[in-house]
Write a protein that holds these residues in place. Structure first.
Motif, PDB file in Angstrom:
ATOM      1  N   TYR A  81       0.832  -1.210   0.000  1.00 51.80           N
ATOM      2  CA  TYR A  81       0.000   0.000   0.000  1.00 51.80           C
ATOM      3  C   TYR A  81       0.867   1.261   0.000  1.00 51.80           C
ATOM      4  N   ARG A  82       1.936   1.261   0.764  1.00 54.00           N
ATOM      5  CA  ARG A  82       2.830   2.417   0.771  1.00 54.00           C
ATOM      6  C   ARG A  82       3.353   2.661  -0.632  1.00 54.00           C
ATOM      7  N   THR A  83       3.758   1.598  -1.303  1.00 58.21           N
ATOM      8  CA  THR A  83       4.284   1.719  -2.661  1.00 58.21           C
ATOM      9  C   THR A  83       3.190   2.172  -3.627  1.00 58.21           C
ATOM     10  N   ALA A  84       2.009   1.573  -3.521  1.00 60.29           N
ATOM     11  CA  ALA A  84       0.896   1.963  -4.401  1.00 60.29           C
ATOM     12  C   ALA A  84       0.534   3.433  -4.197  1.00 60.29           C
ATOM     13  N   PHE A  85       0.491   3.871  -2.938  1.00 63.76           N
ATOM     14  CA  PHE A  85       0.173   5.272  -2.664  1.00 63.76           C
ATOM     15  C   PHE A  85       1.281   6.208  -3.156  1.00 63.76           C
ATOM     16  N   ALA A 111      13.803  15.253  -7.868  1.00 60.50           N
ATOM     17  CA  ALA A 111      13.886  15.124  -6.409  1.00 60.50           C
ATOM     18  C   ALA A 111      12.641  15.704  -5.749  1.00 60.50           C
ATOM     19  N   ARG A 112      12.186  16.841  -6.227  1.00 60.46           N
ATOM     20  CA  ARG A 112      10.984  17.465  -5.671  1.00 60.46           C
ATOM     21  C   ARG A 112       9.771  16.555  -5.881  1.00 60.46           C
ATOM     22  N   GLU A 113       9.663  15.966  -7.063  1.00 54.04           N
ATOM     23  CA  GLU A 113       8.539  15.062  -7.345  1.00 54.04           C
ATOM     24  C   GLU A 113       8.591  13.822  -6.445  1.00 54.04           C
ATOM     25  N   GLU A 114       9.787  13.306  -6.184  1.00 47.68           N
ATOM     26  CA  GLU A 114       9.925  12.159  -5.274  1.00 47.68           C
ATOM     27  C   GLU A 114       9.478  12.537  -3.860  1.00 47.68           C
ATOM     28  N   LEU A 115       9.832  13.736  -3.435  1.00 47.36           N
ATOM     29  CA  LEU A 115       9.372  14.214  -2.126  1.00 47.36           C
ATOM     30  C   LEU A 115       7.849  14.303  -2.085  1.00 47.36           C
ATOM     31  N   VAL A 116       7.266  14.862  -3.130  1.00 46.99           N
ATOM     32  CA  VAL A 116       5.810  15.002  -3.187  1.00 46.99           C
ATOM     33  C   VAL A 116       5.160  13.623  -3.085  1.00 46.99           C
ATOM     34  N   ALA A 117       5.625  12.682  -3.889  1.00 44.89           N
ATOM     35  CA  ALA A 117       5.020  11.345  -3.910  1.00 44.89           C
ATOM     36  C   ALA A 117       5.181  10.640  -2.567  1.00 44.89           C
ATOM     37  N   GLU A 118       6.333  10.765  -1.947  1.00 46.84           N
ATOM     38  CA  GLU A 118       6.557  10.061  -0.677  1.00 46.84           C
ATOM     39  C   GLU A 118       5.776  10.690   0.469  1.00 46.84           C
ATOM     40  N   ILE A 119       5.697  12.000   0.485  1.00 45.60           N
ATOM     41  CA  ILE A 119       4.909  12.662   1.532  1.00 45.60           C
ATOM     42  C   ILE A 119       3.421  12.360   1.322  1.00 45.60           C
ATOM     43  N   ALA A 120       2.982  12.368   0.069  1.00 46.18           N
ATOM     44  CA  ALA A 120       1.585  12.001  -0.224  1.00 46.18           C
ATOM     45  C   ALA A 120       1.313  10.578   0.250  1.00 46.18           C
ATOM     46  N   ALA A 121       2.256   9.665   0.026  1.00 44.42           N
ATOM     47  CA  ALA A 121       2.101   8.279   0.484  1.00 44.42           C
ATOM     48  C   ALA A 121       1.979   8.230   2.006  1.00 44.42           C
ATOM     49  N   TYR A 123       0.842  10.644   3.955  1.00 40.73           N
ATOM     50  CA  TYR A 123      -0.481  11.184   4.287  1.00 40.73           C
ATOM     51  C   TYR A 123      -1.569  10.134   4.050  1.00 40.73           C
ATOM     52  N   LEU A 124      -1.500   9.451   2.897  1.00 36.24           N
ATOM     53  CA  LEU A 124      -2.519   8.469   2.546  1.00 36.24           C
ATOM     54  C   LEU A 124      -2.468   7.249   3.463  1.00 36.24           C
ATOM     55  N   CYS A 125      -1.257   6.824   3.824  1.00 39.45           N
ATOM     56  CA  CYS A 125      -1.139   5.723   4.784  1.00 39.45           C
ATOM     57  C   CYS A 125      -1.779   6.127   6.111  1.00 39.45           C
ATOM     58  N   ALA A 126      -1.499   7.339   6.560  1.00 37.66           N
ATOM     59  CA  ALA A 126      -2.073   7.815   7.826  1.00 37.66           C
ATOM     60  C   ALA A 126      -3.597   7.891   7.729  1.00 37.66           C
ATOM     61  N   ALA A 127      -4.109   8.338   6.592  1.00 38.55           N
ATOM     62  CA  ALA A 127      -5.556   8.450   6.411  1.00 38.55           C
ATOM     63  C   ALA A 127      -6.241   7.083   6.451  1.00 38.55           C
ATOM     64  N   HIS A 128      -5.500   6.031   6.152  1.00 36.40           N
ATOM     65  CA  HIS A 128      -6.059   4.675   6.140  1.00 36.40           C
ATOM     66  C   HIS A 128      -5.559   3.827   7.313  1.00 36.40           C
ATOM     67  N   SER A 165      -2.702  14.175  -2.076  1.00 36.48           N
ATOM     68  CA  SER A 165      -3.470  13.233  -1.246  1.00 36.48           C
ATOM     69  C   SER A 165      -4.931  13.676  -1.130  1.00 36.48           C
ATOM     70  N   ASP A 166      -5.178  14.977  -1.059  1.00 39.50           N
ATOM     71  CA  ASP A 166      -6.561  15.468  -1.036  1.00 39.50           C
ATOM     72  C   ASP A 166      -7.291  15.082  -2.324  1.00 39.50           C
ATOM     73  N   TRP A 167      -6.600  15.212  -3.461  1.00 39.55           N
ATOM     74  CA  TRP A 167      -7.211  14.859  -4.743  1.00 39.55           C
ATOM     75  C   TRP A 167      -7.588  13.378  -4.743  1.00 39.55           C
ATOM     76  N   ILE A 168      -6.668  12.532  -4.297  1.00 40.07           N
ATOM     77  CA  ILE A 168      -6.915  11.085  -4.265  1.00 40.07           C
ATOM     78  C   ILE A 168      -8.079  10.761  -3.334  1.00 40.07           C
ATOM     79  N   LEU A 169      -8.067  11.330  -2.146  1.00 42.88           N
ATOM     80  CA  LEU A 169      -9.136  11.059  -1.180  1.00 42.88           C
ATOM     81  C   LEU A 169     -10.478  11.620  -1.662  1.00 42.88           C
ATOM     82  N   ASP A 170     -10.446  12.755  -2.359  1.00 45.69           N
ATOM     83  CA  ASP A 170     -11.676  13.326  -2.924  1.00 45.69           C
ATOM     84  C   ASP A 170     -12.286  12.387  -3.963  1.00 45.69           C
TER      85      ASP A 170
END
Length: 181
Positions: A81-85, A111-121, A123-128, A165-170
């Protein structure tokens, strides 16, 4: 000399797994490993096409596809799930979603995109209520090293990750309403 028509496997539908090495994600969803149903619904509601890849996870912007190994390939299945997110975080950057710029490995944009994806992951892990055994902070720290000269890198990435993460959860929230209509 002979001429042959050649197609990339990724451009073909309906090929046998023995040829492609990839199988549709829905096969993995029927596995006996523990599932997080809410996370499965969120992933499904995103609208992003997932395929299974034998040994790599990645988002391919050219055809808006996420490839990911089977859950059984992970030492701890919850890390799937972490990887999928993480990959879903990348997918939110597509032009028809949040329109972030992708670049090649090693650049500051990458590098910035990797940060975005990992932080989003994260957030999404925490939301679930998912606690992966992989440590988000270590991964994030490695990319912050690339962005050392940018004092606002983490704040900018966290803001973009929040939007992702908001977009995904929306999408997951809107999915049942769309099905009822």
């Amino acid at each position: 000399m002979k001429a042959y028509t050649v197609f990339n496997v990724a451009q073909c539908d309906g090929l046998d797994e023995a040829i492609t090495g990839i199988i549709p994600l829905d096969i993995d969803l029927r596995c006996d490993l523990p599932r997080v149903e809410a996370a499965d619904r969120t992933i499904s509601a995103s609208g992003v096409r997932f395929i299974n890849h034998p040994d790599k996870a990645f988002y391919r912007p050219a055809d808006d596809v996420i490839a990911i190994p089977l859950m059984a390939a992970y030492n701890d299945p919850i890390n799937w799930y972490r990887t999928a997110f993480h990959e879903l975080g990348h997918a939110t950057g597509a032009k028809h979603r949040l329109d972030r710029e992708f670049d090649r490995f090693g650049t500051q944009k990458y590098a910035r995109e990797e940060l975005v994806a990992e932080i989003a992951a994260a957030y999404l892990c925490a939301a679930h209520n998912i606690e992966p055994t992989v440590r988000h902070a270590d991964y994030i720290g490695s990319w912050l090293e690339v962005l050392k000269g940018d004092n606002k890198a983490i704040f900018s990435a966290a803001s973009m990750a929040s939007k992702a993460s908001d977009w995904i959860l929306d999408q997951a929230t809107a999915a049942p309403k769309a099905l009822a209509a």
